[in-house]
Design a protein around this motif. Sequence first.
Motif, PDB file in Angstrom:
ATOM      1  N   ALA A 133      -4.305 -61.912  10.910  1.00 41.49           N
ATOM      2  CA  ALA A 133      -4.558 -60.558  11.406  1.00 41.49           C
ATOM      3  C   ALA A 133      -6.028 -60.203  11.222  1.00 41.49           C
ATOM      4  O   ALA A 133      -6.631 -60.520  10.203  1.00 41.49           O
ATOM      5  N   PRO A 152       1.072 -62.366  13.143  1.00 41.54           N
ATOM      6  CA  PRO A 152       0.216 -62.623  11.982  1.00 41.54           C
ATOM      7  C   PRO A 152       0.914 -63.543  10.982  1.00 41.54           C
ATOM      8  O   PRO A 152       1.967 -63.211  10.450  1.00 41.54           O
ATOM      9  N   ARG A 182       1.591 -57.232   4.655  1.00 45.80           N
ATOM     10  CA  ARG A 182       0.578 -56.854   5.640  1.00 45.80           C
ATOM     11  C   ARG A 182       1.003 -57.276   7.043  1.00 45.80           C
ATOM     12  O   ARG A 182       0.758 -56.550   8.025  1.00 45.80           O
ATOM     13  N   PHE A 186       1.395 -54.989  10.406  1.00 46.13           N
ATOM     14  CA  PHE A 186       0.686 -55.291  11.649  1.00 46.13           C
ATOM     15  C   PHE A 186       1.654 -55.427  12.812  1.00 46.13           C
ATOM     16  O   PHE A 186       1.391 -54.939  13.925  1.00 46.13           O
ATOM     17  N   TRP A 189       2.548 -52.063  14.000  1.00 42.10           N
ATOM     18  CA  TRP A 189       1.448 -51.447  14.761  1.00 42.10           C
ATOM     19  C   TRP A 189       1.392 -52.010  16.173  1.00 42.10           C
ATOM     20  O   TRP A 189       1.155 -51.270  17.133  1.00 42.10           O
TER      21      TRP A 189
END
Length: 480
Positions: A133, A152, A182, A186, A189
């Motif tokens: 990412a 990612p 994380r 991502f 998002w």
Amino acid sequence: MTETTVIRDVETIVAYDAVCDRHVYRHGGDVAFDETGLLCVGQHFEGQATTELSGKARMVMPGLIDIHCHSHDEPLAKGIFEDVGTAALWGQAMYEYSGVIDGGEDARAACLTVMLGDLMRSGATTVLDIAGAHDVWLDIAAQSGVRGYLAPGFRQADWVVHDSHRLDFEWDDKAGRDAFARALDFADWARAHPSGRLDGVIAPSQVETCRPDLLVDAAHEARKRGMPITIHAAQTMAEHEELLRRTGLTAVQYLDQLGVLGSDVILGHCIFADHHSWTRQRTRNDLQILAARSTTVAHCPVTFARSGMALETLGAYRRSGVNVAIGTDSYPFNMLEEMRQALVCSRLGGKSVFDITTGDIFDAATLAGARALGRTDIGRLSVGAKADMLVIDLNAPSMRPVYDPLRSLLHCAAERAVERVYVDGRLTVDRGKPTQLDYDGAVREMQALQDWACARAGLHDPKGRNIAELAPMSLPAFGR
């Protein structure tokens, strides 16, 4: 106001036959579309059109689905390591050499731009990109116009090669778990991006670099979100042997035992299943497991053929009922060339021209990719499907003479005949040029980035070798 485009009197349309679940040629008729999707495929379009184009000497076909590729630093490695490998690791170059070329954060935008530009120029309208990412990933993917699935990667172990003969793993469970958290953020998002063309994929990087509980948790989180899962598995003999040492199982059997396999899972490469001639197994169970679980294999022949490795065979996987889709993995990021290589490698592996057909390869690059993503609105031309499609110039010299246009395209012309590419009804490539990206600027930037990364290669090599030692030139060099 929604703009409507119609291509009149198209010479050849690769249309979808819903009754038989297959592509068919339709000769003559119109293709009409707008941002909402395809309005007409093969009939005469009676509605109002903002733009009318001629379909004379043109073929309109569905956009291709690249189910497995890597942006990150991969475009920087072009032309460096094609002639090297680690002999003790079955000639595979990945473990010892893949981490040597590191362009740093400044290279991410150019690498991604070049990869997406090359893929779209070769007909890819949907791309599943597995990378680390970074800040510009969402922005550039959205700007390009592609339909993007962003994955990612995360893992708990790094590969370490000792003295070019032994592969070990350096584990950091906490770092892997943090990267997993994380990655989930991502992926969320990406799904929420206002373009509506992006989504997330949950991607444990490799089956052997993640603990079993992380693989299980990753599958759980993906299914909770309704997102695909992709994992590199059965991709090398080194991985195959490592899993046998740890578990006594092949990658397919191990993931099945964990409950990870399913119709939402895409296994990267899956070459070294139990039937492969290089393995120590004398069984043929893995393909049946994959078929029973409706798990997809992402087949990327070019990268592995460079190292003397091949799936045995694409035709055999399909005949076993396995859903096999096509990916490009690394450079040259050319879907049409990848499809040609998939066909050739399968026939070589099967020792028969009858192992697989051109139509089979086209199905793998379209309908099979759509199945892998759980979609029925891409990879086909039918009314109501997304307006993701290519216009092929049948008058292109590399296409002529034309008896069977798909054979001319895949066996001879490749991207040279791609005139226009549309995603969601928007023009993303026009006469070989991406319309939404500064592709030429990124290509110019790549040389300086590669030079910089090559100059620093020794910093990332455990033996401290410079680039000339790591990747000797193809020919002796004199002067300068």
